[in-house]
Scaffold this active site. Structure first.
Site, PDB file in Angstrom:
ATOM      1  N   GLU A  71      -5.094 -12.675 -24.582  1.00  0.00           N
ATOM      2  CA  GLU A  71      -4.810 -14.067 -24.916  1.00  0.00           C
ATOM      3  C   GLU A  71      -5.743 -14.622 -25.981  1.00  0.00           C
ATOM      4  O   GLU A  71      -6.964 -14.425 -25.923  1.00  0.00           O
ATOM      5  CB  GLU A  71      -4.905 -14.923 -23.661  1.00  0.00           C
ATOM      6  CG  GLU A  71      -4.386 -16.332 -23.855  1.00  0.00           C
ATOM      7  CD  GLU A  71      -3.984 -16.949 -22.540  1.00  0.00           C
ATOM      8  OE1 GLU A  71      -2.774 -16.916 -22.230  1.00  0.00           O
ATOM      9  OE2 GLU A  71      -4.863 -17.447 -21.819  1.00  0.00           O
ATOM     10  N   LYS A  73      -7.182 -17.794 -26.900  1.00  0.00           N
ATOM     11  CA  LYS A  73      -7.411 -19.056 -26.186  1.00  0.00           C
ATOM     12  C   LYS A  73      -8.750 -19.617 -26.626  1.00  0.00           C
ATOM     13  O   LYS A  73      -9.804 -19.122 -26.237  1.00  0.00           O
ATOM     14  CB  LYS A  73      -7.398 -18.778 -24.678  1.00  0.00           C
ATOM     15  CG  LYS A  73      -7.661 -19.962 -23.782  1.00  0.00           C
ATOM     16  CD  LYS A  73      -7.602 -19.485 -22.333  1.00  0.00           C
ATOM     17  CE  LYS A  73      -7.815 -20.608 -21.354  1.00  0.00           C
ATOM     18  NZ  LYS A  73      -7.760 -20.133 -19.951  1.00  0.00           N
ATOM     19  N   LYS A 134       2.549 -19.788 -25.311  1.00  0.00           N
ATOM     20  CA  LYS A 134       2.039 -20.361 -24.075  1.00  0.00           C
ATOM     21  C   LYS A 134       1.767 -21.849 -24.252  1.00  0.00           C
ATOM     22  O   LYS A 134       0.878 -22.250 -24.996  1.00  0.00           O
ATOM     23  CB  LYS A 134       0.766 -19.637 -23.641  1.00  0.00           C
ATOM     24  CG  LYS A 134       0.382 -19.924 -22.196  1.00  0.00           C
ATOM     25  CD  LYS A 134      -0.742 -19.033 -21.723  1.00  0.00           C
ATOM     26  CE  LYS A 134      -1.035 -19.297 -20.250  1.00  0.00           C
ATOM     27  NZ  LYS A 134      -2.214 -18.538 -19.794  1.00  0.00           N
ATOM     28  N   GLU A 183       6.281 -18.639 -14.595  1.00  0.00           N
ATOM     29  CA  GLU A 183       5.032 -18.643 -13.837  1.00  0.00           C
ATOM     30  C   GLU A 183       5.166 -19.399 -12.526  1.00  0.00           C
ATOM     31  O   GLU A 183       5.600 -20.544 -12.487  1.00  0.00           O
ATOM     32  CB  GLU A 183       3.937 -19.276 -14.694  1.00  0.00           C
ATOM     33  CG  GLU A 183       2.597 -19.426 -13.983  1.00  0.00           C
ATOM     34  CD  GLU A 183       1.592 -20.136 -14.869  1.00  0.00           C
ATOM     35  OE1 GLU A 183       1.200 -19.563 -15.893  1.00  0.00           O
ATOM     36  OE2 GLU A 183       1.218 -21.287 -14.529  1.00  0.00           O
ATOM     37  N   ASN A 203       0.244 -17.025 -11.359  1.00  0.00           N
ATOM     38  CA  ASN A 203      -0.999 -17.609 -11.864  1.00  0.00           C
ATOM     39  C   ASN A 203      -2.033 -17.627 -10.744  1.00  0.00           C
ATOM     40  O   ASN A 203      -1.818 -18.229  -9.697  1.00  0.00           O
ATOM     41  CB  ASN A 203      -0.751 -19.034 -12.375  1.00  0.00           C
ATOM     42  CG  ASN A 203      -1.914 -19.562 -13.194  1.00  0.00           C
ATOM     43  OD1 ASN A 203      -2.999 -18.992 -13.200  1.00  0.00           O
ATOM     44  ND2 ASN A 203      -1.692 -20.662 -13.897  1.00  0.00           N
ATOM     45  N   GLU A 233      -1.775 -13.343 -13.845  1.00  0.00           N
ATOM     46  CA  GLU A 233      -2.422 -14.166 -14.869  1.00  0.00           C
ATOM     47  C   GLU A 233      -3.709 -14.799 -14.346  1.00  0.00           C
ATOM     48  O   GLU A 233      -3.731 -15.339 -13.250  1.00  0.00           O
ATOM     49  CB  GLU A 233      -1.483 -15.298 -15.301  1.00  0.00           C
ATOM     50  CG  GLU A 233      -0.068 -14.882 -15.657  1.00  0.00           C
ATOM     51  CD  GLU A 233       0.842 -16.095 -15.781  1.00  0.00           C
ATOM     52  OE1 GLU A 233       0.400 -17.114 -16.344  1.00  0.00           O
ATOM     53  OE2 GLU A 233       1.980 -16.048 -15.289  1.00  0.00           O
ATOM     54  N   SER A 234      -4.755 -14.725 -15.145  1.00  0.00           N
ATOM     55  CA  SER A 234      -6.029 -15.416 -14.913  1.00  0.00           C
ATOM     56  C   SER A 234      -6.938 -14.677 -13.924  1.00  0.00           C
ATOM     57  O   SER A 234      -6.477 -14.091 -12.947  1.00  0.00           O
ATOM     58  CB  SER A 234      -5.820 -16.856 -14.417  1.00  0.00           C
ATOM     59  OG  SER A 234      -5.087 -17.609 -15.350  1.00  0.00           O
TER      60      SER A 234
END
Length: 288
Positions: A71, A73, A134, A183, A203, A233-234
């Protein structure tokens, strides 16, 4: 017991407040975009690029050995600036050159310091792998923006949308040759998986408290359709996280801050993949 319920209620309220703030701002922002570039004009511009091929996020993840979605970000609401000087014409390409299966690019400006222009810049720099747009998508106009700037897929967040809104946006995305990563965060949102998105995302970060728990993906894994392409994710910071999640049935692993907070995100990805290869796990969680 009473105090636990109060804490739970407080967390839910915080989450709702944060999401309400983001979505409220997004509605104002989208209206401004429509005034700057009317819907009829953006429709015309997108129609002219519909013949251009778009890389499939789903197929790429299902075939990838690493499954890593790196990502781009620069900022987050909880951490502030992560890499304010990060350049979209350099970092996404370095991700591709160092083994990323796909790239996720934050395009929300206010909360994440992003821009649609970052997707365009990444494409112009030579990025050919799938790019996930995103953002907090709440209007089909944003799908046209995603297609116009060069994205392959868009993020739809169950917490932001009703089932009917999500179904409509998913249909429009497909008409625009965009795939959808849908998501979800917990069991209350599992109904959204029945819409059969191209990719189901889990997520691990609570959008209200910003607390991250990778175990959330393990809790959700068996609840998602068995044939779904699944992305965690994350909160993924170690190769062992990827190995364990792969064995649980996940195909993709979205990693942002772990790479972006380093001096060279591309090199950090390279080292991560090299370590992952020292103890590889079989695709789709199957035993060898």
């Amino acid at each position: 017991m009473h105090s636990s319920l109060c804490i739970m209620h407080s967390s839910l309220c915080i989450m709702k407040d944060v999401l309400d703030e983001i979505v409220a701002h997004k509605r104002v922002e989208v209206q401004r975009f429509k005034e700057q570039l009317p819907e009829r004009e953006i429709h015309r511009r997108v129609e002219s690029v519909l013949g251009n091929p778009v890389a499939s996020l789903r197929k790429t993840l299902l075939a990838s050995e690493s499954g890593i979605i790196s990502e781009f970000k620069r900022k987050s609401p909880s951490k502030g600036w992560i890499k304010e000087e990060g350049r979209a014409d350099q970092i996404p390409l370095s991700y591709q050159q160092n083994g990323a299966a796909a790239v996720s690019i934050l395009t929300d400006e206010m909360f994440f310091g992003g821009s649609d222009a970052f997707v365009t810049e990444a494409r112009r720099s030579g990025v050919t792998i799938p790019i996930l747009y995103k953002n907090f998508v709440i209007d089909e106009y944003q799908l046209f923006q995603a297609r116009l700037c060069g994205a392959s897929a868009v993020l739809l967040i169950a917490a932001d949308l009703s089932l009917s809104e999500c179904r409509s946006l998913l249909r429009t995305a497909h008409e625009l040759q965009l795939e959808v990563l849908l998501e979800m965060h917990d069991e209350r949102e599992l109904d959204y998986a029945e819409l059969e998105p191209d990719v189901c995302g889990v997520n691990n970060r609570n959008l209200g408290t910003f607390v991250t728990d990778v175990q959330n993906s393990f809790r959700m894994a068996s609840r998602l359709p068995s044939d779904a392409c699944k992305v965690s994710e994350s909160g993924i910071s170690q190769p062992q996280n990827v190995r364990d999640l792969r064995m649980a049935g996940f195909n993709g692993f979205l990693i942002g801050e772990s790479f972006m907070k380093t001096p060279s995100p591309g090199d950090a990805l390279k080292s991560f993949i090299e370590e992952l290869k020292t103890h590889p796990c079989p695709p789709e969680g199957r035993e060898l």
